[in-house]
Enzyme design. Structure first.
Site, PDB file in Angstrom:
ATOM      1  N   ASP A  11      47.956   8.311  83.989  1.00  0.00           N
ATOM      2  CA  ASP A  11      48.379   8.952  85.040  1.00  0.00           C
ATOM      3  C   ASP A  11      48.206  10.589  84.744  1.00  0.00           C
ATOM      4  O   ASP A  11      49.157  11.345  84.864  1.00  0.00           O
ATOM      5  CB  ASP A  11      49.964   8.781  85.215  1.00  0.00           C
ATOM      6  CG  ASP A  11      50.323   7.515  85.330  1.00  0.00           C
ATOM      7  OD1 ASP A  11      49.255   6.674  85.673  1.00  0.00           O
ATOM      8  OD2 ASP A  11      51.498   7.110  85.502  1.00  0.00           O
ATOM      9  N   LYS A 108      48.742   1.544  90.375  1.00  0.00           N
ATOM     10  CA  LYS A 108      50.053   0.961  90.258  1.00  0.00           C
ATOM     11  C   LYS A 108      51.100   1.730  91.202  1.00  0.00           C
ATOM     12  O   LYS A 108      50.979   3.087  91.252  1.00  0.00           O
ATOM     13  CB  LYS A 108      50.286   1.065  88.697  1.00  0.00           C
ATOM     14  CG  LYS A 108      50.602   2.355  88.420  1.00  0.00           C
ATOM     15  CD  LYS A 108      50.936   2.337  86.913  1.00  0.00           C
ATOM     16  CE  LYS A 108      51.023   3.720  86.168  1.00  0.00           C
ATOM     17  NZ  LYS A 108      52.091   4.291  86.601  1.00  0.00           N
ATOM     18  N   CYS A 153      55.873   6.389  81.815  1.00  0.00           N
ATOM     19  CA  CYS A 153      54.426   5.576  81.844  1.00  0.00           C
ATOM     20  C   CYS A 153      53.722   5.061  80.687  1.00  0.00           C
ATOM     21  O   CYS A 153      53.398   4.160  80.476  1.00  0.00           O
ATOM     22  CB  CYS A 153      53.574   5.936  82.923  1.00  0.00           C
ATOM     23  SG  CYS A 153      54.552   6.034  84.637  1.00  0.00           S
TER      24      CYS A 153
END
Ligand code: VGL
Ligand code: ZN
Length: 200
Positions: A11, A108, A153
């Site tokens: 990310d 996601k 994450c």
């Protein structure tokens, strides 16, 4: 055969960097180091937080709820975030300095009803993203994680990876944390308990 190694870049997107909607302090500072690490691995996979507008993890989808408050979802407690990484937005794009010529991009968080911190499972802990199968079919047994955010994450991906039987390392100096109400401390404990190797 599971002797191959992969770098998982979690990310590293505009919204998690300074100036972004869910900015992580120093999020952009890790980009040069991540780029430099890429050649050391057999495979490179990037994850991308990828939410439809009105996603259930957004505080704006829950009338009266403040950003960073916690609500109860059918799958358990869920932090309500500022709107971020909306599909197609500038904030959802990778940081412009990041090398994105990796082998695979795993998106996601696109299911409107379920958040997905982990690159392996959505937050219901049962819906798979497909990453496990991808890694196994490429003979990858060792993964190193870097990116954002260390306490969300990166943490969830590392713990799930270890539970799935991968040899997992988190390179801490190439991660940055949100650190919300002790989340960083909790994440370090969870990763340690799961057998994740943490390098400085
Ligand atoms: C993340 C909060 C919400 C992350 C993603 O990438 O750590 N955190 N969505
Ligand atoms: Zn998100």
């Amino acid at each position: 055969m599971t002797d191959r190694s992969a770098l998982l870049i979690i990310d590293v997107q505009n919204d998690f960097c300074p100036g972004g909607a869910l900015a992580v302090a120093g999020g952009d500072a890790i980009v040069p180091g991540i780029n430099a690490l890429i050649p050391a691995f057999d495979a490179v996979i990037l994850s991308q937080d990828w939410h439809p507008a009105g996603h259930s993890s957004f505080a704006s989808s829950h009338p009266g709820a403040a950003p960073f408050s916690v609500t109860e979802m059918p799958y358990g407690p869920q932090v309500l975030w500022p709107d971020h990484c909306v599909i197609g937005s500038h904030g959802a794009e990778f940081h412009p300095g990041l090398r994105t010529d990796g082998d695979m991009i795993i998106r996601k968080g696109f299911n409107p009803a379920i958040d997905s911190y982990s690159a392996f499972f959505e937050n219901d802990h049962t819906t798979e993203t497909g990453l496990d199968g991808y890694l196994r079919s490429r003979g990858i047994g060792r993964i190193t994680l870097v990116g954002l955010a260390l306490d969300f994450c990166v943490n969830y991906s590392a713990v799930d990876g270890a539970r799935l039987g991968f040899d997992v390392t988190v390179q801490q100096d190439l991660c940055r944390a949100i650190d919300l109400d002790g989340s960083l401390h909790a994440a370090m404990s969870a990763m340690g308990a799961a057998g994740v190797m943490l390098t400085a």
